[in-house]
Design an enzyme around this catalytic site. Structure first.
Site, short mmCIF file in Angstrom:
data_model
loop_
_atom_site.label_atom_id
_atom_site.label_comp_id
_atom_site.label_asym_id
_atom_site.label_seq_id
_atom_site.Cartn_x
_atom_site.Cartn_y
_atom_site.Cartn_z
N LYS A 39 -1.26 2.29 -7.19
CA LYS A 39 -0.98 2.75 -8.55
C LYS A 39 -1.70 1.90 -9.60
O LYS A 39 -1.68 2.23 -10.78
CB LYS A 39 0.52 2.75 -8.81
CG LYS A 39 1.20 3.89 -8.08
CD LYS A 39 2.63 4.07 -8.51
CE LYS A 39 3.27 5.19 -7.71
NZ LYS A 39 4.69 4.97 -7.50
N ASP A 55 0.83 -1.20 0.00
CA ASP A 55 0.00 0.00 0.00
C ASP A 55 0.87 1.26 0.00
O ASP A 55 2.00 1.24 0.47
CB ASP A 55 -0.90 0.02 1.24
CG ASP A 55 -2.11 -0.87 1.04
OD1 ASP A 55 -2.38 -1.26 -0.11
OD2 ASP A 55 -2.77 -1.20 2.05
N MET A 90 -8.68 7.76 10.27
CA MET A 90 -9.19 8.43 9.06
C MET A 90 -10.18 9.55 9.41
O MET A 90 -11.24 9.66 8.81
CB MET A 90 -9.91 7.42 8.13
CG MET A 90 -9.02 6.29 7.69
SD MET A 90 -9.92 4.98 6.84
CE MET A 90 -10.45 3.95 8.19
#
Ligand code: SAH
Length: 467
Positions: free
Chosen positions: A58, A36, A177
């Site tokens: 990606k 990651d 997050m």
């Protein structure tokens, strides 16, 4: 065809050394590593150079919030494809794979295709944030429970699956997050009865040199995060345990040292060491010359090793030629210092000479005490070694056979660094000094420089790095 096995492993958050021993072992032996974006690339230096490295983020740049992104499908496909081709695969995730790690979809894909897998735990960001900021998640009299909560709940959800009523009642809350949603979360908690003066800490870039901790009251924390410009990744800890930070916050107070050499085995060095090797050792493309000299080894009286890499590559070539230490019978061996001597011992060779003054000057001084007239000396060395030792030995009447055994290069991807975050920089060789100068130009006034050895100090002066 025999199918490969897949490891889902956690790399830990932030600094690369937070991976577990088990994770590191599996990483070293993987044929394919799918990692990651948040995983620190420095951990990949341990991967087999022949392995295939794929950055999962990606594969598809578009992020979808529904959890069934195209990217996820591509990752699943990749894991299955490589395992079916018989490859051993590591899926390396940030933190722990089973904490907000989206591991289930990947595992289901493997089960469906009958591919063997195991899961290796990792240090999750909450634990690391707690330890590195000095805020225990539970503490007698302060909190006897802790909840890990996402701040990134699917916005399309009609009803929250997080029980804010329960969370507001007590215990430590750790938010992942949540940098963008902290104001909303703080309001929700207060509306559910949480005391608006509850202590909160926001810890960003946990364990990294740019780790920051800001604290405040629940009612103001949204404004503080904005004002202080705190960016993800960050962990937010809500609860009275945060008050311990004043007493136990060791990271803020510790002396931060940038260690620029290759091997960092100094956990007990005073201060906090950040390891960023500014040099990279690489093998040569062509070993014809060294191989030729090794075949004629019997002609030498001495082999002088000026670094542990000289020892490492010398033996690698010796073994490649299907020869062994018996070929060195009767030849004297010198090592420039202890780490080189240690490396030689790994190959079953105890050097005859190791100078107390661990430098080429010290080595030369010791060798001078021996009659070197007409002696043949093999000197495997790096491509950038200085000529001083060769010249000095020649003056003693010896015949020197210097030979490049490896390359000492500057790594390509040295990260952007705010050097003012450090209290000290440790240079371990002239090449680390030159590499620093090339990439980072200057050492800020407040940052102290420490050089290992006189030659390194001289180079730091020459490059104008000393303040
Ligand atoms: N599986 C991971 C979590 C992935 S979700 C784990 O167990 O840690 C990504 C969130 O993790 C980020 O938004 C942030 O909240 C947290 N995180 C990851 N790395 C971090 C770091 N170095 N510092 C602070 N928070 C981090």
């Amino acid at each position: 065809m025999k199918k490969g096995k897949v490891f889902l492993a956690g790399a830990g958050p932030g600094e690369p050394d937070l991976i577990t021993v088990k994770g590191l072992e599996a990483l070293k032996q993987a044929d394919v590593i799918v990692y990651d974006r948040l995983v620190d690339k420095r951990v990949l230096q341990y991967a087999n150079p022949a392995s295939e490295l794929v950055c999962a983020d990606k594969l598809d740049r578009v992020r979808h919030s529904d959890g069934f992104s195209k990217r996820q499908n591509l990752i699943n496909k990749l894991l299955v494809d490589r395992a079916q081709k018989g490859k051993n695969v590591m899926r390396l995730k940030n933190g722990d794979p089973f904490v907000f790690g989206r591991a289930t979809e990947e595992i289901r894909g493997l089960i469906k295709k009958g591919i063997e897998f195991s899961v290796i735990p990792g240090v999750t960001a909450a634990q690391a944030a707690a330890c590195y900021s000095g805020i225990p998640l539970t503490s007698k009299g302060f909190a006897s429970s802790v909840a890990f909560v996402t701040g990134h709940e699917d916005p399309k959800k009609k009803k929250s699956s997080i029980n804010w009523d329960e969370l507001a009642k007590g215990g430590t809350i750790v938010l992942y997050m949540a940098v963008g949603s902290i104001s909303r979360i703080a309001d929700t908690l207060i509306s559910k009865g949480k005391n608006k003066n509850t202590s909160v800490a926001v810890i960003s870039n946990v364990s990294k040199i740019n780790q920051r901790t800001v604290t405040g009251r629940l009612k103001y924390i949204g404004a503080i995060v904005k004002k202080e410009n705190i960016k993800a990744p960050a962990i937010i800890i809500i609860g009275e345990v945060v008050r311990k930070e004043k007493e136990f916050g060791w990271f803020k107070k510790s002396r931060k040292i940038l260690f620029t050499g290759l091997s960092n085995h100094r956990p007990y060095e005073k201060g906090l060491i950040f390891h960023l090797p500014l040099i990279e050792i690489k093998p040569l493309k062509d070993y014809t010359k060294l191989d030729e000299l090794i075949r004629k080894l019997k002609a030498f009286d001495w082999i002088v090793f000026t670094s542990r890499y000289a020892a490492l590559y010398f033996f690698e070539r010796l073994f490649k030629l299907r020869l062994d230490t018996r070929k060195m019978g009767g030849i004297k061996v010198a090592a420039i210092g202890n780490s080189t001597a240690e490396k030689l011992k790994e190959f079953g060779v105890f050097p005859d000479l190791v100078p107390k003054d661990e430098s080429s000057k010290g080595l030369l001084a010791e060798l001078k005490k021996i009659n070197l007239i007409k002696k043949n000396i093999l000197l495997p060395r790096s491509d950038i070694a200085d000529k001083g030792l060769t010249e000095g030995l020649k003056k003693e009447g010896a015949t020197i056979f210097p030979c490049v055994a490896y390359k000492n290069t500057i790594p390509d991807n040295l990260p952007d660094l705010d050097i003012t975050n450090f209290d000290e920089i440790m240079f371990t060789s002239p090449s680390t000094v030159r590499s620093f100068k090339k990439r980072y130009k200057k050492v800020p006034k407040a940052v102290k420089i420490r050089c290992i050895g006189r030659v390194t100090l001289k180079e730091a002066k020459r490059c104008g790095l000393l303040n």
